[in-house]
Enzyme design. Structure first.
Site, PDB file in Angstrom:
ATOM      1  N   ASN A  50       0.869  -1.178   0.000  1.00 60.59           N
ATOM      2  CA  ASN A  50       0.000   0.000   0.000  1.00 60.59           C
ATOM      3  C   ASN A  50       0.906   1.229   0.000  1.00 60.59           C
ATOM      4  OD1 ASN A  50      -1.788   2.044   0.537  1.00 60.59           O
ATOM      5  ND2 ASN A  50      -2.345   1.328   2.595  1.00 60.59           N
ATOM      6  N   LYS A 108       0.096   4.226  -0.294  1.00 55.99           N
ATOM      7  CA  LYS A 108      -0.564   5.420   0.258  1.00 55.99           C
ATOM      8  C   LYS A 108      -0.323   6.612  -0.660  1.00 55.99           C
ATOM      9  CE  LYS A 108      -0.206   3.252   4.732  1.00 55.99           C
ATOM     10  NZ  LYS A 108      -0.106   3.362   6.175  1.00 55.99           N
ATOM     11  N   HIS A 112      -9.513   1.032   4.815  1.00 54.98           N
ATOM     12  CA  HIS A 112      -8.246   1.223   5.534  1.00 54.98           C
ATOM     13  C   HIS A 112      -8.481   2.193   6.699  1.00 54.98           C
ATOM     14  CE1 HIS A 112      -4.181   2.500   6.490  1.00 54.98           C
ATOM     15  NE2 HIS A 112      -3.762   1.393   5.891  1.00 54.98           N
ATOM     16  N   GLU A 117      -6.918   4.607   7.725  1.00 54.80           N
ATOM     17  CA  GLU A 117      -6.703   6.019   7.391  1.00 54.80           C
ATOM     18  C   GLU A 117      -7.916   6.596   6.667  1.00 54.80           C
ATOM     19  OE1 GLU A 117      -2.893   5.458   5.518  1.00 54.80           O
ATOM     20  OE2 GLU A 117      -2.039   4.961   7.466  1.00 54.80           O
ATOM     21  N   GLU A 143      -5.399  -5.027  10.564  1.00 54.77           N
ATOM     22  CA  GLU A 143      -4.369  -4.011  10.777  1.00 54.77           C
ATOM     23  C   GLU A 143      -4.674  -3.242  12.057  1.00 54.77           C
ATOM     24  OE1 GLU A 143      -2.287  -2.743   6.902  1.00 54.77           O
ATOM     25  OE2 GLU A 143      -4.101  -1.572   7.067  1.00 54.77           O
ATOM     26  N   GLY A 166       2.594   2.148  10.822  1.00 55.47           N
ATOM     27  CA  GLY A 166       3.589   3.213  10.712  1.00 55.47           C
ATOM     28  C   GLY A 166       4.303   3.547  12.004  1.00 55.47           C
ATOM     29  N   SER A 200       3.352  -2.243  10.375  1.00 60.82           N
ATOM     30  CA  SER A 200       4.801  -2.333  10.642  1.00 60.82           C
ATOM     31  C   SER A 200       5.415  -3.680  10.272  1.00 60.82           C
ATOM     32  CB  SER A 200       5.096  -1.977  12.102  1.00 60.82           C
ATOM     33  OG  SER A 200       4.754  -0.628  12.362  1.00 60.82           O
TER      34      SER A 200
HETATM   35  P1  PGA Z   1       2.911   0.217   7.635  1.00 63.29           P
HETATM   36  O1  PGA Z   1       1.445   0.453   7.010  1.00 63.29           O
HETATM   37  O2  PGA Z   1       3.458  -1.062   7.038  1.00 63.29           O
HETATM   38  O3  PGA Z   1       3.703   1.429   7.197  1.00 63.29           O
HETATM   39  O4  PGA Z   1       2.758   0.123   9.102  1.00 63.29           O
HETATM   40  C1  PGA Z   1       0.570  -0.640   6.814  1.00 63.29           C
HETATM   41  C2  PGA Z   1      -0.724  -0.159   6.233  1.00 63.29           C
HETATM   42  O5  PGA Z   1      -1.219   0.910   6.636  1.00 63.29           O
HETATM   43  O6  PGA Z   1      -1.307  -0.815   5.351  1.00 63.29           O
END
Ligand code: PGA
Length: 251
Positions: A12, A14, A100, A102, A170, A176, A214
């Protein structure tokens, strides 16, 4: 289980990248995938929508799949700035991430909307990657399983099956941050998700359940060998070819 489904390693991106970046990264991964003979893992890249064309050209016939990061519930219409699932399919996508955390946080998306988006994706012959996960407060309060299962039931379309659905667990607090749940905590959630999928979908034991939050080369092998973890949804580490490839190799 009736044989484990093929692991899916999804990146992803983003809101990161540019035309040059997309061509370089996707091209590099496609070369490695082709050299590797496709292997026992499926690789998926979800760049910003504007970069889908470059990524599609770069992955060529390597077998690396591409996907969107979101779609609208409607087939078309007056929805400025939005993208229909059929447009993603037309751009070469096989998948689309929906729900997601976000999007849930930045755009106020709730389970009912996420479910409608997943239905729209399926109607356009895309496989939705439905994201669910608890916040840190919810984990600390001991309600993680309850929260995740409620999101799952509210977000998965009726009539989904192993070939039309992917679920991504997740934990919001792991995205992140460099923090991950313990393997036992991941196993507990994935087992609970599997139980529900077996009850509410067709061939629920074959629906892939990804872990995200992560995932890095250093922890991928440990996470990907947990039962009922059928792949990973990778954010930050998917922006570096070496890291993303190393994660795929761990699967
Ligand atoms: P990350 O993000 O691997 O940077 O923690 C995962 C995600 O949001 O899909």
């Amino acid at each position: 289980m009736t044989g484990s489904p093929k692991p899916l390693i999804a990146g992803n991106w983003k809101m990161h990248g540019s035309e040059v970046f997309a061509a370089d990264l996707a091209g590099s991964l496609a070369d490695r995938m082709a050299g590797h003979g496709g292997g026992g893992v499926e690789m998926l890249l979800c760049p910003p929508a504007l970069l889908l064309g470059s990524v599609r050209a770069a992955v060529g016939a390597s077998g690396v799949a591409i996907g969107g990061q979101d779609c609208h519930v409607a087939e078309q219409g007056a929805h400025t700035g939005d993208i229909a699932a059929a447009m993603l399919a037309d751009a070469g996508c096989g998948y689309v991430i929906v729900g997601h955390s976000e999007r849930r946080a930045d755009h106020g998306e709730d389970d009912a909307l996420v479910q409608s988006k997943a239905e729209a994706a399926q109607a356009a012959k895309l496989v939705p990657v439905v994201c669910i996960g608890e916040t840190l407060d919810q984990r600390d309060a001991g309600t993680a399983v309850e929260v995740v299962i409620s999101q799952l039931r509210g977000s998965v379309p009726e009539g989904s099956s192993a070939s039309t659905l992917v679920v991504a667990y997740e934990p919001v607090w792991a995205i992140g941050t460099g923090r991950t749940p313990t393997p036992a905590d991941i196993a507990e959630i994935h087992d609970a998700i599997r139980d529900v999928l077996t009850a509410i979908t067709t061939q629920g034991d074959g629906v892939r359940i990804l872990y995200g939050g992560s995932v890095k080369p250093i922890n991928a092998a440990e996470i990907l060998t947990i039962e009922n973890v059928n792949g990973a949804l990778v954010g930050g580490a998917s922006l570096k070819a070496d890291d993303f490839w190393a994660i795929a190799q761990s699967a």
